[in-house]
Design an enzyme around this catalytic site. Sequence first.
Site, mmCIF file in Angstrom:
data_model
loop_
_atom_site.group_PDB
_atom_site.id
_atom_site.type_symbol
_atom_site.label_atom_id
_atom_site.label_comp_id
_atom_site.label_asym_id
_atom_site.label_seq_id
_atom_site.Cartn_x
_atom_site.Cartn_y
_atom_site.Cartn_z
ATOM 1 N N GLU A 24 -31.881 -51.329 8.726
ATOM 2 C CA GLU A 24 -31.226 -50.983 7.254
ATOM 3 C C GLU A 24 -31.839 -48.907 7.071
ATOM 4 O O GLU A 24 -32.560 -48.787 7.817
ATOM 5 C CB GLU A 24 -30.778 -51.492 6.034
ATOM 6 C CG GLU A 24 -31.518 -50.466 4.868
ATOM 7 C CD GLU A 24 -31.471 -51.339 3.543
ATOM 8 O OE1 GLU A 24 -32.070 -52.330 3.426
ATOM 9 O OE2 GLU A 24 -30.998 -51.012 2.252
ATOM 10 N N CYS A 57 -27.951 -54.995 3.318
ATOM 11 C CA CYS A 57 -29.163 -55.547 3.003
ATOM 12 C C CYS A 57 -28.733 -56.602 1.582
ATOM 13 O O CYS A 57 -28.075 -57.055 1.432
ATOM 14 C CB CYS A 57 -30.359 -54.745 1.887
ATOM 15 S SG CYS A 57 -31.477 -55.610 1.986
ATOM 16 N N LYS A 116 -23.934 -49.287 0.729
ATOM 17 C CA LYS A 116 -24.188 -50.144 0.209
ATOM 18 C C LYS A 116 -23.900 -50.511 -0.818
ATOM 19 O O LYS A 116 -24.052 -49.192 -1.587
ATOM 20 C CB LYS A 116 -25.770 -49.858 -0.074
ATOM 21 C CG LYS A 116 -26.967 -51.237 -0.270
ATOM 22 C CD LYS A 116 -28.392 -50.771 -0.475
ATOM 23 C CE LYS A 116 -29.104 -52.020 -0.663
ATOM 24 N NZ LYS A 116 -31.004 -51.581 0.152
#
Length: 385
Positions: free
Chosen positions: A119, A232, A195
């Site tokens: 990430e 994540c 994300k």
Amino acid sequence: MAACELESLEEALEAHLPEAELREVRRLLFGRDTEKLDLPASAVEAAHERHFELKGCRFDAAQEQLRPPRRVRVGLIQHRIVLPTDAPVLEQVTAMHNRVAEMAEVAATCGVNILCFQETWPMPFAFCTREKEPWTEFAESAEDGITTRFCQELAKKYNMVIISPILERDELRSTLWNTAVIISNSGNVLGKSRKNHIPRIGDFNESTYYMEGNTGHAVFQTQFGRVAVNICYGRHHPLNWFLYSLNGAEIIFNPSATVGALSEPMWPIEARNAAIANHCFTCAINRVGTEHFKSEFTSGDGKKAHHDFGHFYGSSYVAAPDGSRTPGLSRTRDGLLVVEMDLNLNRQISDRWSFKMTGRYEEYAEELADAVRPDFQPHVVREKI
Ligand SMILES: NC(=O)NCCC(=O)O
């Protein structure tokens, strides 16, 4: 022993368990044994010289009568930052590009088809600080920023799909995002995946910097298979994984940045469970090292101000739809994990366990639609008194 000194769970087990017990413990903890993948001696030597761990594993599938195997090699790269966090921005980014270039070259020697980084890989994970400057200066265009151009060169040179998670600046809308750029092996930008879930825990003050993604659950058709990216914190959300899988993802990557004190016991479970539940492969990647920041910050828990997030524990791994998984990379060292997988395994496991067929999606959809209404009443049955 300090938490950051333990090299890996696997090494600790190997060092302390007799062989027969070790085999059983491994079967219980990790599922069917993955075979070791033989990697070229030149790659092993280069990894040694460049001071990173190189591991190779393979998952096979049963030979079918009507379909040939669909073997793909995936590479996961985990690394620490190269320069101190107060070095000039461009120098930090360039140093990280150089580090990843030397690891990607080894991935190419190992025949990797799809390579994924951690990430926001070209920058320190500065979102604990809540300072805007200089961290927002690391944000760049997904379409033609310096990191995307760097990855396009790698993709063309090595005929590899590259998944490059960055801090994205959308100049037109003055918005920042946490984005994975998917670059085809032709060198063209195939698309991007932002994300979806922004953490609200501990020092992960990411909502100070970027917005919840608006790219949905896109799946990217590449020459080597259909891929998706669940960044994540999205790994804590089973429905997030599920929707990528519903759109046909065969491999879901989970580039992450997370620390030992917070999430390490959850790490080996979540991506692995997603592979089982969705009949697909999942690839979890985490950075390594401890990153120090010049200004102190507090965690809103009454404890003293500090200069770092704690230890990023690496441990990147790949899980298969049958519940087996590779050993993790080191908790402390830079590393490249090369995994060969036969994508036919996804349908074979789906035919055996049939989770997609037995899921009661219409019922879930109705109940979920009801649960998000403001007048929702939970369905609880109580004893009549
Ligand atoms: N980068 C990020 O979303 N971290 C949140 C912490 C975690 O999910 O373990």
